[in-house]
Design a protein around this motif. Structure first.
Motif, mmCIF file in Angstrom:
data_model
loop_
_atom_site.group_PDB
_atom_site.id
_atom_site.type_symbol
_atom_site.label_atom_id
_atom_site.label_comp_id
_atom_site.label_asym_id
_atom_site.label_seq_id
_atom_site.Cartn_x
_atom_site.Cartn_y
_atom_site.Cartn_z
ATOM 1 N N ARG A 88 3.142 17.664 -51.888
ATOM 2 C CA ARG A 88 2.420 17.037 -50.798
ATOM 3 C C ARG A 88 3.384 16.796 -49.641
ATOM 4 O O ARG A 88 4.598 16.742 -49.832
ATOM 5 N N TRP A 89 2.825 16.648 -48.453
ATOM 6 C CA TRP A 89 3.612 16.490 -47.230
ATOM 7 C C TRP A 89 3.312 15.137 -46.608
ATOM 8 O O TRP A 89 2.161 14.736 -46.499
ATOM 9 N N ARG A 90 4.354 14.428 -46.230
ATOM 10 C CA ARG A 90 4.209 13.165 -45.530
ATOM 11 C C ARG A 90 5.071 13.209 -44.267
ATOM 12 O O ARG A 90 6.137 13.825 -44.254
ATOM 13 N N GLN A 91 4.611 12.562 -43.220
ATOM 14 C CA GLN A 91 5.351 12.537 -41.965
ATOM 15 C C GLN A 91 5.332 11.116 -41.417
ATOM 16 O O GLN A 91 4.317 10.417 -41.505
ATOM 17 N N SER A 92 6.473 10.677 -40.865
ATOM 18 C CA SER A 92 6.575 9.297 -40.410
ATOM 19 C C SER A 92 7.390 9.214 -39.129
ATOM 20 O O SER A 92 8.368 9.947 -38.944
ATOM 21 N N ASP A 93 6.991 8.289 -38.256
ATOM 22 C CA ASP A 93 7.753 7.997 -37.044
ATOM 23 C C ASP A 93 8.738 6.849 -37.266
ATOM 24 O O ASP A 93 9.478 6.488 -36.339
ATOM 25 N N LEU A 94 8.756 6.286 -38.456
ATOM 26 C CA LEU A 94 9.673 5.187 -38.747
ATOM 27 C C LEU A 94 11.096 5.715 -38.908
ATOM 28 O O LEU A 94 11.316 6.906 -39.145
ATOM 29 N N ALA A 95 12.072 4.811 -38.789
ATOM 30 C CA ALA A 95 13.457 5.180 -39.071
ATOM 31 C C ALA A 95 13.553 5.650 -40.528
ATOM 32 O O ALA A 95 12.813 5.161 -41.395
ATOM 33 N N PRO A 96 14.432 6.628 -40.807
ATOM 34 C CA PRO A 96 14.497 7.199 -42.155
ATOM 35 C C PRO A 96 14.620 6.182 -43.282
ATOM 36 O O PRO A 96 13.924 6.294 -44.293
ATOM 37 N N VAL A 97 15.511 5.183 -43.147
ATOM 38 C CA VAL A 97 15.678 4.209 -44.226
ATOM 39 C C VAL A 97 14.370 3.477 -44.494
ATOM 40 O O VAL A 97 13.967 3.297 -45.651
ATOM 41 N N GLU A 98 13.679 3.079 -43.432
ATOM 42 C CA GLU A 98 12.437 2.337 -43.612
ATOM 43 C C GLU A 98 11.346 3.217 -44.209
ATOM 44 O O GLU A 98 10.638 2.815 -45.150
ATOM 45 N N ALA A 99 11.200 4.433 -43.680
ATOM 46 C CA ALA A 99 10.172 5.341 -44.186
ATOM 47 C C ALA A 99 10.419 5.697 -45.651
ATOM 48 O O ALA A 99 9.495 5.703 -46.476
ATOM 49 N N LEU A 100 11.664 5.975 -45.993
ATOM 50 C CA LEU A 100 11.996 6.345 -47.365
ATOM 51 C C LEU A 100 11.917 5.156 -48.310
ATOM 52 O O LEU A 100 11.558 5.309 -49.482
ATOM 53 N N PRO A 117 30.307 13.991 -42.251
ATOM 54 C CA PRO A 117 31.395 13.016 -42.172
ATOM 55 C C PRO A 117 32.337 13.253 -40.993
ATOM 56 O O PRO A 117 33.062 12.343 -40.596
ATOM 57 N N GLU A 118 32.344 14.459 -40.436
ATOM 58 C CA GLU A 118 33.219 14.781 -39.309
ATOM 59 C C GLU A 118 32.430 15.560 -38.254
ATOM 60 O O GLU A 118 32.689 16.737 -38.002
ATOM 61 N N PRO A 119 31.469 14.912 -37.620
ATOM 62 C CA PRO A 119 30.632 15.633 -36.658
ATOM 63 C C PRO A 119 31.395 15.969 -35.377
ATOM 64 O O PRO A 119 32.140 15.139 -34.848
ATOM 65 N N SER A 120 31.224 17.204 -34.905
ATOM 66 C CA SER A 120 31.838 17.572 -33.633
ATOM 67 C C SER A 120 31.111 16.891 -32.482
ATOM 68 O O SER A 120 31.695 16.606 -31.439
ATOM 69 N N ASP A 121 29.838 16.631 -32.687
ATOM 70 C CA ASP A 121 29.027 15.933 -31.694
ATOM 71 C C ASP A 121 28.248 14.830 -32.398
ATOM 72 O O ASP A 121 27.198 15.089 -32.990
ATOM 73 N N PRO A 122 28.752 13.600 -32.370
ATOM 74 C CA PRO A 122 28.054 12.500 -33.058
ATOM 75 C C PRO A 122 26.611 12.344 -32.618
ATOM 76 O O PRO A 122 25.759 11.915 -33.398
ATOM 77 N N GLY A 123 26.310 12.727 -31.380
ATOM 78 C CA GLY A 123 24.942 12.612 -30.891
ATOM 79 C C GLY A 123 23.992 13.593 -31.542
ATOM 80 O O GLY A 123 22.775 13.446 -31.437
ATOM 81 N N ALA A 124 24.549 14.612 -32.230
ATOM 82 C CA ALA A 124 23.707 15.610 -32.878
ATOM 83 C C ALA A 124 23.306 15.224 -34.295
ATOM 84 O O ALA A 124 22.524 15.920 -34.936
ATOM 85 N N ILE A 125 23.847 14.118 -34.807
ATOM 86 C CA ILE A 125 23.467 13.664 -36.148
ATOM 87 C C ILE A 125 21.993 13.273 -36.129
ATOM 88 O O ILE A 125 21.561 12.521 -35.256
ATOM 89 N N PRO A 126 21.187 13.795 -37.062
ATOM 90 C CA PRO A 126 19.763 13.445 -37.080
ATOM 91 C C PRO A 126 19.548 11.937 -37.049
ATOM 92 O O PRO A 126 20.240 11.187 -37.750
ATOM 93 N N GLY A 128 18.974 8.240 -37.432
ATOM 94 C CA GLY A 128 18.854 7.317 -38.551
ATOM 95 C C GLY A 128 19.516 7.754 -39.837
ATOM 96 O O GLY A 128 19.571 6.987 -40.797
ATOM 97 N N THR A 129 20.038 8.996 -39.892
ATOM 98 C CA THR A 129 20.638 9.459 -41.142
ATOM 99 C C THR A 129 22.085 9.029 -41.287
ATOM 100 O O THR A 129 22.678 9.217 -42.353
ATOM 101 N N ASP A 130 22.670 8.439 -40.236
ATOM 102 C CA ASP A 130 24.057 8.006 -40.329
ATOM 103 C C ASP A 130 24.231 6.850 -41.301
ATOM 104 O O ASP A 130 25.344 6.577 -41.746
ATOM 105 N N VAL A 131 23.152 6.166 -41.642
ATOM 106 C CA VAL A 131 23.235 5.064 -42.602
ATOM 107 C C VAL A 131 22.665 5.450 -43.966
ATOM 108 O O VAL A 131 22.603 4.628 -44.882
#
Length: 278
Positions: A88-100, A117-126, A128-131
């Motif tokens: 099944r498929w679920r989709q959420s606009d919540l932050a990842p930690v909250e949705a999960l 752990p060593e992003p060349s561009d920290p802004g490219a990290i999906p 809410g996944t940094d936590v």
């Protein structure tokens, strides 16, 4: 006990397929239903630039995010269908930690990715996944399987290392991982500390695992001058393990900064999947 409902986290991330393939392998092994939970990234607008960003640019980011979710949904459904797997498929606009966290309450195990752990561009990290995954493990009430940012993992759990310190979190992790432990070819229970006379500190849990029909052995490591987290990963490599089972420990940020954190160290340098439980 078995895993009958598995959730895998998906988002605007090139590692979606790696997590999906591992989730499918586990779902097939346990005859489980697989849920794909996609968290939609919000527009990337710095707070100090909000009033200067054209609404057209924000709308374009939102449209791109929706388009990406549609492509991920098609790939997920196609992969599950090809594997003849209930899904099944679920989709959420919540932050990842909250949705999960919400989804985890009705799942047996949740699969997430390690942030780069060593992003060349920290802004490219999906978003809410940094936590993830430590924050989720502390909040979900269910086991969380973290998949490394680099590497392919078509299956896990053939040779498992259990990090054991006798505490509540470690005990919870062992019992949450029981379906995987029962199917393992071998299990190594690792304890850090000096050698002692009499029964080793991990022998009771080794005996329990053996009563469950699990081929388990105990190992004691002094860790030398290495941090416990790094020593744990080194021992897993030495034992040729493909999965680590450990308790997720939460401390104040000040304590983490002063003393460091085993969970944080392991998640930052992981080279194999880690099952966390709290």
């Amino acid at each position: 006990m078995s895993y009958r409902d598995i959730t895998v986290h998906l988002t605007l991330d090139p590692r979606n397929n790696a997590r999906t393939q591992l989730a499918i392998a586990l779902a097939r092994r346990f005859a489980a239903q697989l849920t794909g939970l996609y968290t939609v990234p919000p527009p990337n607008v710095p707070y100090y630039m909000g009033e200067y960003i054209p609404t057209e640019l924000i709308q374009k980011q939102m449209d791109d995010a929706q388009h990406a979710s549609a492509g991920t949904r098609e790939a997920f459904i196609a992969a599950c269908t090809a594997a003849n797997l209930p899904h099944r498929w679920r989709q959420s606009d919540l932050a990842p930690v909250e949705a999960l966290r919400v989804q985890a309450r009705t799942s047996d195990i949740v699969i997430v990715g390690q942030p780069d752990p060593e992003p060349s561009d920290p802004g490219a990290i999906p978003y809410g996944t940094d936590v993830l995954p430590q924050e989720l493990a502390l909040q979900a009430g269910r086991p969380v399987l973290a998949v490394p940012h680099i590497g392919a993992f078509s299956d896990v759990g053939r040779r498992i290392l259990v990090a054991w310190n006798g505490k509540r979190e470690a005990a919870r992790a062992v019992h949450d991982a029981m379906p995987l432990l029962k199917g393992a070819e071998s299990v190594v229970v690792l304890t850090f500390g000096p050698e002692r006379k009499g029964r080793a500190p991990q022998e009771e849990i080794v005996d329990l695992l053996r009563r469950h029909g699990i081929r388990a052995e105990g190992v004691i490591s002094t860790a030398g001058g290495a941090k416990v987290g790094h020593a744990l990963l080194t021992e897993a490599q030495k034992q040729q393990c493909d999965l680590i089972v450990m308790g997720a420990f939460g401390h104040s940020r000040l304590r983490e900064m002063v003393f460091g954190g085993v969970t944080e160290t392991v998640l930052g340098a992981m080279t194999l999947p880690i099952l966390l439980s709290n």
